[in-house]
Scaffold this motif. Structure first.
Motif, PDB file in Angstrom:
ATOM      1  N   ALA A 167     -57.114 -90.127  31.103  1.00 56.38           N
ATOM      2  CA  ALA A 167     -57.324 -88.704  30.835  1.00 56.38           C
ATOM      3  C   ALA A 167     -56.522 -88.245  29.623  1.00 56.38           C
ATOM      4  O   ALA A 167     -56.978 -87.399  28.843  1.00 56.38           O
ATOM      5  N   THR A 168     -55.328 -88.799  29.444  1.00 55.16           N
ATOM      6  CA  THR A 168     -54.535 -88.474  28.264  1.00 55.16           C
ATOM      7  C   THR A 168     -55.211 -89.006  27.005  1.00 55.16           C
ATOM      8  O   THR A 168     -55.180 -88.352  25.947  1.00 55.16           O
ATOM      9  N   SER A 169     -55.827 -90.164  27.094  1.00 53.56           N
ATOM     10  CA  SER A 169     -56.511 -90.737  25.934  1.00 53.56           C
ATOM     11  C   SER A 169     -57.583 -89.808  25.404  1.00 53.56           C
ATOM     12  O   SER A 169     -57.744 -89.660  24.188  1.00 53.56           O
ATOM     13  N   VAL A 170     -58.351 -89.179  26.292  1.00 49.31           N
ATOM     14  CA  VAL A 170     -59.420 -88.293  25.845  1.00 49.31           C
ATOM     15  C   VAL A 170     -58.922 -86.875  25.621  1.00 49.31           C
ATOM     16  O   VAL A 170     -59.701 -85.973  25.294  1.00 49.31           O
ATOM     17  N   GLY A 171     -57.625 -86.643  25.785  1.00 47.72           N
ATOM     18  CA  GLY A 171     -57.045 -85.346  25.480  1.00 47.72           C
ATOM     19  C   GLY A 171     -56.865 -85.158  23.987  1.00 47.72           C
ATOM     20  O   GLY A 171     -56.886 -86.114  23.206  1.00 47.72           O
ATOM     21  N   GLY A 172     -56.660 -83.913  23.587  1.00 50.37           N
ATOM     22  CA  GLY A 172     -56.518 -83.621  22.172  1.00 50.37           C
ATOM     23  C   GLY A 172     -55.398 -82.664  21.855  1.00 50.37           C
ATOM     24  O   GLY A 172     -55.343 -82.111  20.751  1.00 50.37           O
ATOM     25  N   VAL A 173     -54.469 -82.436  22.808  1.00 52.62           N
ATOM     26  CA  VAL A 173     -53.297 -81.603  22.539  1.00 52.62           C
ATOM     27  C   VAL A 173     -52.185 -82.527  22.056  1.00 52.62           C
ATOM     28  O   VAL A 173     -51.673 -83.337  22.840  1.00 52.62           O
ATOM     29  N   PRO A 174     -51.806 -82.466  20.788  1.00 52.62           N
ATOM     30  CA  PRO A 174     -50.849 -83.450  20.249  1.00 52.62           C
ATOM     31  C   PRO A 174     -49.541 -83.522  21.026  1.00 52.62           C
ATOM     32  O   PRO A 174     -48.995 -84.613  21.224  1.00 52.62           O
ATOM     33  N   GLU A 175     -49.037 -82.367  21.483  1.00 49.71           N
ATOM     34  CA  GLU A 175     -47.754 -82.352  22.180  1.00 49.71           C
ATOM     35  C   GLU A 175     -47.789 -83.170  23.467  1.00 49.71           C
ATOM     36  O   GLU A 175     -46.745 -83.622  23.951  1.00 49.71           O
ATOM     37  N   PHE A 176     -48.976 -83.335  24.048  1.00 45.91           N
ATOM     38  CA  PHE A 176     -49.096 -84.013  25.332  1.00 45.91           C
ATOM     39  C   PHE A 176     -49.444 -85.487  25.189  1.00 45.91           C
ATOM     40  O   PHE A 176     -49.381 -86.229  26.169  1.00 45.91           O
ATOM     41  N   ARG A 177     -49.859 -85.917  23.993  1.00 46.71           N
ATOM     42  CA  ARG A 177     -50.390 -87.275  23.899  1.00 46.71           C
ATOM     43  C   ARG A 177     -49.708 -88.154  22.862  1.00 46.71           C
ATOM     44  O   ARG A 177     -49.727 -89.373  22.987  1.00 46.71           O
ATOM     45  N   GLU A 178     -49.064 -87.573  21.841  1.00 49.53           N
ATOM     46  CA  GLU A 178     -48.591 -88.390  20.727  1.00 49.53           C
ATOM     47  C   GLU A 178     -47.550 -89.424  21.153  1.00 49.53           C
ATOM     48  O   GLU A 178     -47.562 -90.567  20.686  1.00 49.53           O
ATOM     49  N   VAL A 179     -46.639 -89.053  22.047  1.00 48.19           N
ATOM     50  CA  VAL A 179     -45.595 -89.985  22.448  1.00 48.19           C
ATOM     51  C   VAL A 179     -46.174 -91.195  23.179  1.00 48.19           C
ATOM     52  O   VAL A 179     -45.590 -92.276  23.199  1.00 48.19           O
ATOM     53  N   PHE A 180     -47.362 -91.014  23.786  1.00 44.54           N
ATOM     54  CA  PHE A 180     -47.991 -92.107  24.537  1.00 44.54           C
ATOM     55  C   PHE A 180     -49.006 -92.875  23.695  1.00 44.54           C
ATOM     56  O   PHE A 180     -49.732 -93.730  24.217  1.00 44.54           O
ATOM     57  N   GLY A 181     -49.048 -92.584  22.389  1.00 43.79           N
ATOM     58  CA  GLY A 181     -50.048 -93.171  21.513  1.00 43.79           C
ATOM     59  C   GLY A 181     -50.275 -94.657  21.680  1.00 43.79           C
ATOM     60  O   GLY A 181     -51.423 -95.108  21.770  1.00 43.79           O
ATOM     61  N   PRO A 182     -49.219 -95.470  21.741  1.00 42.21           N
ATOM     62  CA  PRO A 182     -49.438 -96.924  21.867  1.00 42.21           C
ATOM     63  C   PRO A 182     -50.147 -97.343  23.153  1.00 42.21           C
ATOM     64  O   PRO A 182     -50.680 -98.455  23.234  1.00 42.21           O
ATOM     65  N   LEU A 183     -50.156 -96.470  24.160  1.00 42.22           N
ATOM     66  CA  LEU A 183     -50.774 -96.821  25.439  1.00 42.22           C
ATOM     67  C   LEU A 183     -52.228 -96.384  25.545  1.00 42.22           C
ATOM     68  O   LEU A 183     -52.931 -96.797  26.476  1.00 42.22           O
ATOM     69  N   LEU A 184     -52.691 -95.556  24.608  1.00 40.30           N
ATOM     70  CA  LEU A 184     -53.977 -94.887  24.764  1.00 40.30           C
ATOM     71  C   LEU A 184     -55.105 -95.665  24.102  1.00 40.30           C
ATOM     72  O   LEU A 184     -54.898 -96.352  23.103  1.00 40.30           O
ATOM     73  N   PHE A 185     -56.324 -95.528  24.654  1.00 43.19           N
ATOM     74  CA  PHE A 185     -57.471 -96.174  24.031  1.00 43.19           C
ATOM     75  C   PHE A 185     -58.063 -95.272  22.946  1.00 43.19           C
ATOM     76  O   PHE A 185     -57.792 -94.070  22.884  1.00 43.19           O
ATOM     77  N   ASP A 186     -58.875 -95.869  22.108  1.00 44.50           N
ATOM     78  CA  ASP A 186     -59.416 -95.201  20.925  1.00 44.50           C
ATOM     79  C   ASP A 186     -60.470 -94.169  21.311  1.00 44.50           C
ATOM     80  O   ASP A 186     -61.364 -94.444  22.118  1.00 44.50           O
ATOM     81  N   VAL A 187     -60.341 -92.972  20.758  1.00 46.13           N
ATOM     82  CA  VAL A 187     -61.348 -91.931  20.932  1.00 46.13           C
ATOM     83  C   VAL A 187     -61.643 -91.304  19.575  1.00 46.13           C
ATOM     84  O   VAL A 187     -60.876 -91.452  18.618  1.00 46.13           O
TER      85      VAL A 187
END
Length: 443
Positions: free
Chosen positions: A166-186
């Motif tokens: 769910a974080t991967s398909v999110g688009g709020v930078p404050e909530f997702r950038e720190v987890f970038g290495p864990l997320l799949f490409d969207v």
């Protein structure tokens, strides 16, 4: 237990969500809630607070609605929990039938059987409801001839939950950038509420589907309102256009209605405002009336049929509390209350007052920008600065002094009260918000 003792234990042991804990421990004098009823919270000092955001958008029928409490107690007296893997129980079966009967497109002769939302998969919150939809879409293509379809299109500013998917398909930078290495490409496209309108956003969706459609497993939207992005409201025409584009590209539309579903926008589902039937629809929050964690993902017959056949094709995914009988019984009662108390009619009557109040605030209070409202959502921006701005939190403090619990989104001050909030309480809320904004803007 005394209030001071509760706060001491809390600051010693509790790690709060979405909270800068160092500042909280050092500076915050928290509300200590001991009771709730209707649209109100009551603290340990005996003070009453009007719950302006429905306790994170879940209490759409107010707190402790007596019919929901009774349904919970009655169900607990016979069956509190049972697994749902290969067995079943009445609350889950009956709720599924009722959800199918009210889903977008239900009863419409022009909706083909394969497109009807006839299947219900249970989970335990909004994040997992979205995670289920992501896995359904990805696995469907993997085992039905198009394994290269692994990417999702999502909107800038999107919020779809807290799991990794769910974080991967999110688009709020404050909530997702720190987890970038864990997320799949969207593929992130501009939000339809941004400058240039929905047409610009749709052009990006259309271009991506045209150039890379063979790699797209689905498009996921918060229909009509992007909640955590700051209550950004956009035209239903964008949802319709995306539905048509996904049909043309033969890929899936996922509607995340965790926030918007069940009346928040004035329609039963935000998809109904666009006259759209998605392939997958995610529900939680309002579904259990704020009593229990409970979520569902509704799937079309086409999606469901892609998992039939050999055992290896099954959806090997689930949670211990999938379809929990307590949550299912309460959710059935939520749907019954909506019918019996004409909650949609209440929203239709109150929504114009919310809209007029926020427009008046923006016209008469210096520094307020972009008043917006839809259904039982009203919002306005106080200056700039985005999610980490302090302006909204100054309004929070001013509102708290007036007996309102008003949680901002950075510089966005908004309300999402109970849909059945009494008229006098809605007046209290709107006047309190206006006075709080006027106090802060006048500094």
């Amino acid at each position: 237990m005394e209030r001071a003792d509760i706060v001491t234990l809390d600051k010693r042991h509790v790690w709060h969500p979405y909270t800068a804990m160092e500042a909280y421990i050092a500076e915050t004098d928290p509300l200590v809630v001991v009771r709730s009823e209707g649209p109100y919270l009551y603290d340990a000092d005996g003070r009453r607070y009007l719950d302006a955001n429905g306790s994170w958008w879940v209490s759409t029928l107010g707190h402790r609605h007596p019919r929901l409490v009774k349904a919970l107690v009655d169900q607990a007296s016979t069956l509190a929990h049972s697994a749902l893997a290969g067995i079943t129980h009445e609350p889950a079966a009956r709720l599924a039938a009722e959800l199918v009967s009210v889903a977008p497109g239900a009863g419409r002769a022009d909706v083909p059987t394969e497109h009807r939302l006839n299947r219900v998969f249970y989970s335990d919150n909004g994040s997992t409801a979205v995670e289920v939809a992501i896995k359904m879409a990805a696995q469907y293509w993997a085992q039905n001839g198009r394994p290269q379809r692994t990417r999702f299109i999502t909107l800038s500013g999107a919020f779809h939950g807290e799991t990794v998917g769910a974080t991967s398909v999110g688009g709020v930078p404050e909530f997702r950038e720190v987890f970038g290495p864990l997320l799949f490409d969207v593929v992130h496209v501009p939000a339809p509420s941004e400058e240039g309108g929905w047409e610009r956003a749709f052009a990006e969706v259309q271009r991506t589907l045209r150039e890379h459609g063979d790699s797209v497993a689905g498009v996921i939207l918060e229909p009509v309102i992007q909640g955590a992005a700051g209550m950004q409201i956009y035209s239903p025409a964008f949802v319709r256009a995306v539905r048509e584009a996904t049909r043309a590209a033969d890929t899936f539309l996922i509607a995340d209605e965790v926030f918007t579903g069940l009346g928040r926008t004035g329609a039963r589902f935000a998809c109904d405002l666009a006259d759209v039937v998605p392939d997958l629809l995610c529900l939680a929050k309002a579904l259990s009336g704020g009593l229990l964690p409970f979520g569902t993902t509704l799937a079309s017959e086409r999606v469901f049929s892609g998992f039939l056949g050999a055992k290896s094709r099954a959806l090997y995914y689930g949670h211990s509390y999938c379809g929990n009988p307590l949550g299912a019984a309460v959710a059935r009662e939520v749907l019954a209350v909506y019918r019996d108390e004409d909650v949609p009619g209440q929203v239709a009557r109150k929504a114009p007052r919310v809209k007029a109040a926020f427009e008046r605030m923006a016209e008469t209070i210096p520094g307020l920008e972009r008043p917006r409202a839809l259904g039982m959502v009203g919002a306005v921006d106080l200056g700039s600065g985005g999610y980490f701005a302090n302006s909204g939190w100054r309004v929070y403090e001013a509102a708290r002094r007036r007996g309102l619990y008003l949680r901002p989104l950075g510089n966005t001050v908004y309300i999402t009260p109970a849909l059945n909030i009494p008229d006098e309480s809605l007046d209290e809320l709107l006047h309190g918000v206006e006075d709080s904004l006027r106090e802060v803007a006048g500094r």
